[in-house]
Design a protein around this motif. Sequence first.
Motif, PDB file in Angstrom:
ATOM      1  N   GLY A  42       0.792  -1.237   0.000  1.00  0.00           N
ATOM      2  CA  GLY A  42       0.000   0.000   0.000  1.00  0.00           C
ATOM      3  C   GLY A  42       0.820   1.282   0.000  1.00  0.00           C
ATOM      4  N   ARG A  43       2.097   1.202  -0.389  1.00  0.00           N
ATOM      5  CA  ARG A  43       3.024   2.346  -0.348  1.00  0.00           C
ATOM      6  C   ARG A  43       2.959   3.056   1.008  1.00  0.00           C
ATOM      7  NH1 ARG A  43       4.526   2.847  -5.957  1.00  0.00           N
ATOM      8  NH2 ARG A  43       2.726   2.831  -7.310  1.00  0.00           N
ATOM      9  N   GLN A  44       2.858   2.245   2.068  1.00  0.00           N
ATOM     10  CA  GLN A  44       2.761   2.829   3.412  1.00  0.00           C
ATOM     11  C   GLN A  44       4.018   2.614   4.236  1.00  0.00           C
ATOM     12  OE1 GLN A  44      -0.024   4.656   4.078  1.00  0.00           O
ATOM     13  NE2 GLN A  44      -0.352   4.111   1.933  1.00  0.00           N
ATOM     14  N   SER A  46       7.323   2.941   6.212  1.00  0.00           N
ATOM     15  CA  SER A  46       8.171   3.999   6.772  1.00  0.00           C
ATOM     16  C   SER A  46       9.626   3.708   6.390  1.00  0.00           C
ATOM     17  CB  SER A  46       8.043   4.034   8.288  1.00  0.00           C
ATOM     18  OG  SER A  46       8.625   2.870   8.833  1.00  0.00           O
ATOM     19  N   ARG A 101      10.986   6.433  -6.769  1.00  0.00           N
ATOM     20  CA  ARG A 101       9.733   6.621  -6.024  1.00  0.00           C
ATOM     21  C   ARG A 101       8.742   7.464  -6.812  1.00  0.00           C
ATOM     22  NH1 ARG A 101       5.616   6.693  -4.762  1.00  0.00           N
ATOM     23  NH2 ARG A 101       4.546   6.761  -2.742  1.00  0.00           N
ATOM     24  N   ARG A 257       6.686   5.484   1.750  1.00  0.00           N
ATOM     25  CA  ARG A 257       5.589   6.447   1.873  1.00  0.00           C
ATOM     26  C   ARG A 257       5.743   7.631   0.931  1.00  0.00           C
ATOM     27  NH1 ARG A 257       4.969   6.539   8.456  1.00  0.00           N
ATOM     28  NH2 ARG A 257       4.452   4.340   8.495  1.00  0.00           N
ATOM     29  N   ASN A 258       6.959   8.133   0.831  1.00  0.00           N
ATOM     30  CA  ASN A 258       7.237   9.251  -0.082  1.00  0.00           C
ATOM     31  C   ASN A 258       8.738   9.302  -0.346  1.00  0.00           C
ATOM     32  OD1 ASN A 258       8.354  10.468   2.230  1.00  0.00           O
ATOM     33  ND2 ASN A 258       6.386  11.383   2.767  1.00  0.00           N
ATOM     34  N   ASP A 495       1.291   8.584  -8.779  1.00  0.00           N
ATOM     35  CA  ASP A 495      -0.129   8.845  -8.489  1.00  0.00           C
ATOM     36  C   ASP A 495      -1.016   8.318  -9.616  1.00  0.00           C
ATOM     37  OD1 ASP A 495       0.541  10.194  -6.129  1.00  0.00           O
ATOM     38  OD2 ASP A 495       0.849  12.076  -7.219  1.00  0.00           O
ATOM     39  N   ASP A 498      -1.330   4.499  -9.368  1.00  0.00           N
ATOM     40  CA  ASP A 498      -2.221   4.060  -8.280  1.00  0.00           C
ATOM     41  C   ASP A 498      -3.677   4.416  -8.569  1.00  0.00           C
ATOM     42  OD1 ASP A 498      -0.161   3.033  -6.772  1.00  0.00           O
ATOM     43  OD2 ASP A 498       0.210   4.915  -5.718  1.00  0.00           O
TER      44      ASP A 498
END
Lengths: 571, 80
Positions: A42-44, A46, A101, A257-258, A495, A498
């Motif tokens: 989920g690209r979550q 850390s 990323r 995440r980013n 983006d 997704d």
Amino acid sequence: MALTMAQILQICILVVYLVVLLIMGKMSTGQVKSNTDYLLSGRQMSWIIVAGGLVGTNFSGAVITSVSNFAYTYGLGGMIYEGSTVIGFLLCAFLYAKRVRLSGAFTIAELFEIRYGLNVRIIAGFFIMLSGISAASSQFKAIGLIFNSMFGVPENVGIIIAWVVTIAYMTMGGFAASNYTIIPQMACCFIAFPAVAVWAIGKFGGFETLTAMPNLPDTYFTLFGPTLKLVLTWILQWMWVNEWGSQWYFQRTSAARNVKHAKKAFVATFAALTIMCLIPGTLIGLFARIAYPDLVNAEQSLSLMISISPVFLGGLAMTGVFAAAMSTVDGCGMGAVTVIVRDFYQRALGHMDDDPKKINRASRIVTFVVLVVILLMATSLQSVIAGLNFLFVFSSGNFGALIAALFWKKASKEGALISILTAGIVAVGWTLAGQTIVFDGIWWSFTLSVTLMVVISLIVHKTGPWWGKSEKPVRKQVKDDILAFLSNRTATMSDFIDRFHVNSSDLRLAVSELTMEGKIVEIDYMTYTLKEHSSPDQVFTKDSTVARDIHMILVAAISVVGLVTIWIISH
Amino acid sequence: MEFKLNQEELHILQTIKRLNDKGEKSDYYQVVDEAGANTGLTVPVISRLEDDGYITTNGIIYRYCHITDKGRRTLTENGM
């Protein structure tokens, strides 16, 4: 087979560790609701978890064994082997993390479709899948060797035990499971090897005893122990191709995440590998020289030091080697699964719009099948090194196309396709013909992939496309969706991937057409905004300057000089 | 350039506020569940809300979302 008390204790530590892995795999199952969850968590992630994944995948049983081996053999010069890796990760923080990323691609092959089209994606995906399977197989082989040397059980028994645990947690939680099980794996490695190194220093009289040892080579306490050929090959393999050409690092970067988390993860990986692998592995190898001054096979230096260390420390270190191998297995295996699901099943076979549940089910089936193939290959491999050789041969052919995709606007599909195919075929042929004795096949694939990519792209820039001049117009709906999405924000290719369940070729064409029509502008690498929201000085031109052309030509020239140097040294 | 939030982004922001105010856990998956959204499709929304300062996120394993003063102000301005 009668086990000693020490061996029973060590098995208990290992069993506790395996149970923790299964529990964490089960915990991550509930999170998997979409393909982004299964394949990218989920690209979550850390930065700590991404770094854990990067470290875990890189830090294998074979690596820590080699670090100790080279320190034993070459002294401080052996540090160049793992030193290349840690510096490579640091370079990635500044050169690689941001662009990967922002691209948001699930796989290297998907990035290739965004830049070069579907044909390149399928060809590259094929080589990447093979490299993942080779890497995972060699690690299962390493696990078998550990079981064999510690408990005297046949190698294949150890391989099957590890395989059953891996298949259980990976089919449950996919990439999330692979990431979260990193925590116990890394905790184990982080304590085990530094502790054994500290114990070795105390046990064998410290550095004074080491420097006073007779019959050590003159270069033992300098960096000049290994040969130039070895040093150059280590730098190429471990500082560049390993980090840049591997699907598993790409995937973990894409799951951050980013951009900030992705960059921090690479810096943390540099620090972690230095603390848990480079320094302790080197110290263990150096002090093994005191404990076992006449070893014929220096690869045994680590396992012998573990075997004479205190029982609890030995158990922890043995579990650490096992954990290191497991974390590499799941990372590489998941890389192969992602390529098959994303590049072949969804994209090539036309299942992009399938129900997420159906894709998740397919992902789990593919995971099972890939692990069965890996098991079959692992049980038939002659050695760990044989598997690792194929890993580099399969992954290095993509290198030229990848750096061009990330940094160069003039990169062409013709250059990408020809360079990947030529580099891959020549390197595989060189390896299968047994020529790796002369020098490693990676030198061919690296040089050919970079040189052909640069030369052909420069020619294509003058001649125009060699094929596919008139591409099928993109669906209007895709362009409208992108324009609507950008109406109140800037957005990256990540983006778009997704957000819109359309294939990467359509996204590429839509973005390209919208840019040419002057409706959107690129303001950073693969970052877009509507024309009316931007000013002329925001337009991203860094990758299309003459200076960038010169950078690419220089990289190609360096690769040729490297190959010529290796050729001269080897003959 | 400062952009306004659309309805979908406001809805996610409101969900985060509600979870924060009730003191319930507000990790990404909980937010998506509460908002009745899709986990994959919502990734860019959360990123955008954080990039533009409407929320902050933290957490090592899970990504917990916390609404900022700017986020609260924006909801008030939109009558939410």
